[in-house]
Every structure is written in C-alpha cells, then in structure tokens.
Design a protein around this motif. Structure first.
Motif, PDB file in Angstrom:
ATOM      1  N   ALA A 158     -10.841   0.788  -0.478  1.00 20.55           N
ATOM      2  CA  ALA A 158     -11.671   1.653   0.365  1.00 20.55           C
ATOM      3  C   ALA A 158     -10.755   2.535   1.210  1.00 20.55           C
ATOM      4  CB  ALA A 158     -12.590   0.810   1.251  1.00 20.55           C
ATOM      5  N   ASP A 159     -10.709   3.824   0.895  1.00 16.49           N
ATOM      6  CA  ASP A 159      -9.691   4.728   1.436  1.00 16.49           C
ATOM      7  C   ASP A 159      -9.702   4.824   2.960  1.00 16.49           C
ATOM      8  OD1 ASP A 159      -8.590   6.595  -1.106  1.00 16.49           O
ATOM      9  OD2 ASP A 159     -10.547   5.691  -1.402  1.00 16.49           O
ATOM     10  N   ASN A 160     -10.812   5.257   3.527  1.00 16.96           N
ATOM     11  CA  ASN A 160     -10.849   5.493   4.971  1.00 16.96           C
ATOM     12  C   ASN A 160     -10.685   4.197   5.758  1.00 16.96           C
ATOM     13  OD1 ASN A 160     -11.155   8.250   4.655  1.00 16.96           O
ATOM     14  ND2 ASN A 160     -13.383   8.193   4.806  1.00 16.96           N
ATOM     15  N   GLU A 161     -11.258   3.118   5.246  1.00 20.36           N
ATOM     16  CA  GLU A 161     -11.123   1.827   5.923  1.00 20.36           C
ATOM     17  C   GLU A 161      -9.665   1.371   5.938  1.00 20.36           C
ATOM     18  OE1 GLU A 161     -15.380   1.983   4.396  1.00 20.36           O
ATOM     19  OE2 GLU A 161     -13.397   2.679   3.776  1.00 20.36           O
ATOM     20  N   MET A 162      -8.955   1.612   4.839  1.00 23.42           N
ATOM     21  CA  MET A 162      -7.538   1.241   4.774  1.00 23.42           C
ATOM     22  C   MET A 162      -6.721   2.069   5.772  1.00 23.42           C
ATOM     23  SD  MET A 162      -5.005  -0.488   3.695  1.00 23.42           S
ATOM     24  CE  MET A 162      -5.661  -1.428   2.305  1.00 23.42           C
ATOM     25  N   LEU A 163      -6.943   3.371   5.783  1.00 21.09           N
ATOM     26  CA  LEU A 163      -6.216   4.227   6.727  1.00 21.09           C
ATOM     27  C   LEU A 163      -6.506   3.815   8.165  1.00 21.09           C
ATOM     28  CD1 LEU A 163      -6.764   7.701   5.000  1.00 21.09           C
ATOM     29  CD2 LEU A 163      -4.629   6.379   5.061  1.00 21.09           C
ATOM     30  N   HIS A 164      -7.751   3.471   8.433  1.00 21.74           N
ATOM     31  CA  HIS A 164      -8.134   3.088   9.795  1.00 21.74           C
ATOM     32  C   HIS A 164      -7.419   1.813  10.229  1.00 21.74           C
ATOM     33  CE1 HIS A 164     -10.604   2.492  13.353  1.00 21.74           C
ATOM     34  NE2 HIS A 164     -10.844   1.252  12.948  1.00 21.74           N
ATOM     35  N   CYS A 165      -7.386   0.797   9.367  1.00 24.39           N
ATOM     36  CA  CYS A 165      -6.784  -0.472   9.780  1.00 24.39           C
ATOM     37  C   CYS A 165      -5.266  -0.363   9.912  1.00 24.39           C
ATOM     38  CB  CYS A 165      -7.177  -1.604   8.823  1.00 24.39           C
ATOM     39  SG  CYS A 165      -6.334  -1.604   7.227  1.00 24.39           S
ATOM     40  N   LEU A 166      -4.668   0.671   9.320  1.00 25.66           N
ATOM     41  CA  LEU A 166      -3.231   0.906   9.470  1.00 25.66           C
ATOM     42  C   LEU A 166      -2.927   1.888  10.603  1.00 25.66           C
ATOM     43  CD1 LEU A 166      -2.176   1.157   5.711  1.00 25.66           C
ATOM     44  CD2 LEU A 166      -1.644  -0.707   7.299  1.00 25.66           C
ATOM     45  N   LEU A 191      -4.368  11.690   5.342  1.00 23.04           N
ATOM     46  CA  LEU A 191      -3.405  11.088   4.417  1.00 23.04           C
ATOM     47  C   LEU A 191      -4.151  10.510   3.219  1.00 23.04           C
ATOM     48  CD1 LEU A 191      -0.892   9.336   6.845  1.00 23.04           C
ATOM     49  CD2 LEU A 191      -0.992  11.707   6.071  1.00 23.04           C
ATOM     50  N   ARG A 192      -3.401  10.232   2.154  1.00 20.29           N
ATOM     51  CA  ARG A 192      -4.016   9.759   0.908  1.00 20.29           C
ATOM     52  C   ARG A 192      -3.483   8.374   0.544  1.00 20.29           C
ATOM     53  NH1 ARG A 192      -5.826  14.908  -0.792  1.00 20.29           N
ATOM     54  NH2 ARG A 192      -4.318  16.550  -0.346  1.00 20.29           N
ATOM     55  N   VAL A 193      -4.404   7.433   0.322  1.00 16.60           N
ATOM     56  CA  VAL A 193      -4.019   6.125  -0.203  1.00 16.60           C
ATOM     57  C   VAL A 193      -3.873   6.273  -1.709  1.00 16.60           C
ATOM     58  CG1 VAL A 193      -4.663   3.704  -0.454  1.00 16.60           C
ATOM     59  CG2 VAL A 193      -5.245   4.935   1.644  1.00 16.60           C
ATOM     60  N   ALA A 194      -2.622   6.313  -2.183  1.00 19.82           N
ATOM     61  CA  ALA A 194      -2.381   6.546  -3.613  1.00 19.82           C
ATOM     62  C   ALA A 194      -2.758   5.329  -4.437  1.00 19.82           C
ATOM     63  CB  ALA A 194      -0.911   6.912  -3.839  1.00 19.82           C
ATOM     64  N   THR A 195      -2.295   4.149  -4.021  1.00 22.34           N
ATOM     65  CA  THR A 195      -2.636   2.913  -4.713  1.00 22.34           C
ATOM     66  C   THR A 195      -2.200   1.746  -3.847  1.00 22.34           C
ATOM     67  OG1 THR A 195      -2.509   1.733  -6.847  1.00 22.34           O
ATOM     68  CG2 THR A 195      -0.456   2.628  -5.969  1.00 22.34           C
ATOM     69  N   VAL A 236       0.855  -1.190   0.000  1.00 23.82           N
ATOM     70  CA  VAL A 236       0.000   0.000   0.000  1.00 23.82           C
ATOM     71  C   VAL A 236       0.888   1.236   0.000  1.00 23.82           C
ATOM     72  CG1 VAL A 236      -1.864   1.222   1.175  1.00 23.82           C
ATOM     73  CG2 VAL A 236      -1.737  -1.283   1.309  1.00 23.82           C
ATOM     74  N   LEU A 237       0.672   2.118  -0.958  1.00 17.76           N
ATOM     75  CA  LEU A 237       1.439   3.358  -1.058  1.00 17.76           C
ATOM     76  C   LEU A 237       0.576   4.524  -0.597  1.00 17.76           C
ATOM     77  CD1 LEU A 237       3.205   2.810  -4.513  1.00 17.76           C
ATOM     78  CD2 LEU A 237       4.026   2.229  -2.220  1.00 17.76           C
ATOM     79  N   VAL A 238       1.074   5.264   0.384  1.00 10.24           N
ATOM     80  CA  VAL A 238       0.335   6.352   1.019  1.00 10.24           C
ATOM     81  C   VAL A 238       1.122   7.648   0.854  1.00 10.24           C
ATOM     82  CG1 VAL A 238      -0.536   7.217   3.232  1.00 10.24           C
ATOM     83  CG2 VAL A 238      -0.723   4.779   2.688  1.00 10.24           C
ATOM     84  N   LEU A 239       0.410   8.749   0.616  1.00 14.29           N
ATOM     85  CA  LEU A 239       1.047  10.054   0.463  1.00 14.29           C
ATOM     86  C   LEU A 239       0.840  10.902   1.713  1.00 14.29           C
ATOM     87  CD1 LEU A 239       0.005  10.838  -3.214  1.00 14.29           C
ATOM     88  CD2 LEU A 239       2.344  10.457  -2.394  1.00 14.29           C
ATOM     89  N   THR A 240       1.952  11.381   2.272  1.00 15.50           N
ATOM     90  CA  THR A 240       1.924  12.351   3.374  1.00 15.50           C
ATOM     91  C   THR A 240       2.403  13.683   2.794  1.00 15.50           C
ATOM     92  OG1 THR A 240       4.194  11.776   4.012  1.00 15.50           O
ATOM     93  CG2 THR A 240       2.421  10.559   5.070  1.00 15.50           C
ATOM     94  N   ASP A 241       1.515  14.386   2.118  1.00 15.37           N
ATOM     95  CA  ASP A 241       1.922  15.450   1.198  1.00 15.37           C
ATOM     96  C   ASP A 241       1.650  16.867   1.693  1.00 15.37           C
ATOM     97  OD1 ASP A 241      -0.816  15.283   1.039  1.00 15.37           O
ATOM     98  OD2 ASP A 241      -0.855  14.579  -1.043  1.00 15.37           O
ATOM     99  N   LYS A 242       1.570  17.078   2.995  1.00 13.54           N
ATOM    100  CA  LYS A 242       1.314  18.425   3.521  1.00 13.54           C
ATOM    101  C   LYS A 242       2.404  19.397   3.093  1.00 13.54           C
ATOM    102  CE  LYS A 242       0.649  21.029   7.805  1.00 13.54           C
ATOM    103  NZ  LYS A 242       0.571  20.960   9.299  1.00 13.54           N
TER     104      LYS A 242
END
Length: 217
Positions: free
Chosen positions: A190-198, A204-208, A141-147
C-alpha cells in the motif's frame, strides 16, 4: 504522464483485497506454442557451471519464514548488495533509497555510508501495509526520489527508475541466496500507507519491497 501511470497503479489496502479476489479467480490458459517462436530448429548453447550460476539456482522465492531474526552481520551482508555501485543508475543520479523493517523497528539504510538510522517503532499494521499474512522478519523497501531524473530525462526517467530498482532488488535476492536465506518481492504494498509510516512525502515512489528471512527447513 508517468505520474498518471503511477497514480493509476497505486495500491491501497482496498486494492490489496481486490487483488486477492482476482488472484483467487484467475485460471491460466493452457500452455501453447510461443507465437513468437521461429520455424527454424533451435541450437542449444553450453551452460556455465560456475559459482554465479549456482547462486542463480540457489535463489528461492518463499513466503514462509522461521521466527529467527537476522544477526547484525547478516543484515549488513544483505544490505551490502545495494552499496559499492553494484547496480546501474541512469546519469549517476542514484535516486534509489532504502528503508528497512527489522526487530520491530523502522530503519533508514544509508547506501553510501553502509549504515542504518533508527526511525522508530514499526507500525502495528505492517503486515496489512505489505499485503502479507504476517510481518516478515526483515523487509527491505526501495523508494525512488526521482525529481532530478525527470528534469534530466523527461518521461523516460520513469523507465530508468524501475530498471534501477529491479537491478537493485535482484542484487538483494542473490545475496539472500548466498546467505541461505529466503525472500520474495512484494507486488501489493500500500503505497501511501508505506510512505506515511516511514515519514516520507507522498510524491516519492515505493518501487518495491522484499520480504526476507530464514527459510523453514
């Protein structure tokens, strides 16, 4: 404005079901002449036959994997595709982060140190979150922390982040091909569900995500 785009394209498990219906009903139009093609005759170019070209040709998108888990060496080899500055990052800000689901565990992959940290058990509904029939042997899972990227580049940072994630994903796919493994990009996580389980915040953004494993022969 990019936040509005991201929110509008965010997926949930409900969106996944709607996408499934849409894909089932989609019928592509018959192939026509490319409207952007020019009237002049095309000039063929020579094709390379080097190792890199063979690696391009070996890449496979497959949705069926065997139950064989990846070894530690294979996991390290695949994830090394993200280390050593192997893909471009606008301004050297490196907003990309990587998380992994393997052997029933959720892991954080530290790109800089080439090391993993255990987060905890993978969620029981991982396949539903990914939008797949079953949980793959390995999911990256690739996530963007792009602030910082948005503070420096404004709205253009949204494009830069997606370019970076795409380049990194291609690296992973080529490394999978080199290891004779299969994989495919997941477009319906599922974006929010993925962020939650991690255990990650929603800003943050789940890029792919990339499903990986041994191909069935």
């Amino acid at each position: 404005m990019f936040d509005d785009f991201w929110a509008a394209s965010r997926y949930s498990t409900l969106h996944q079901r709607r996408l499934g219906d849409r894909l089932r009903d989609f019928r592509p139009q018959p192939a026509l002449i490319d409207p952007l093609e020019l009237p002049t005759a095309p000039l063929p170019l020579p094709r390379p036959h080097d190792r890199l070209q063979k690696l391009f040709q070996a890449r496979r998108s497959t949705r069926e994997f065997s139950d064989e888990p990846l070894t530690d060496r294979q996991l390290g080899t695949v994830l090394s595709a993200l280390s050593d500055n192997s893909y471009p990052s606008a301004g050297g800000l490196n907003p990309l982060r990587c998380y992994v689901f393997a052997r029933g565990r959720a892991l954080r992959y530290d790109i800089r140190r080439h090391a993993v940290q255990d987060i905890g058990p993978a969620p029981a509904d991982l396949a539903e979150i990914l939008g797949t029939p079953d949980a793959p042997p390995l999911t990256i899972v690739l996530v963007l922390t792009d602030k910082d990227s948005f503070e420096k580049y404004g709205e253009r940072a949204g494009r830069f982040g997606l370019i970076e994630a795409g380049a990194a994903a291609q690296n992973v796919c080529l490394r999978l091909a080199e290891q004779k493994l299969g994989g495919y990009l997941l477009g319906g996580v599922a974006d929010n569900e993925m962020l939650h389980c991690l255990g990650l915040p929603r800003e943050l953004r789940v890029a792919t995500a990339i499903a990986c494993g041994h191909m069935i022969t």
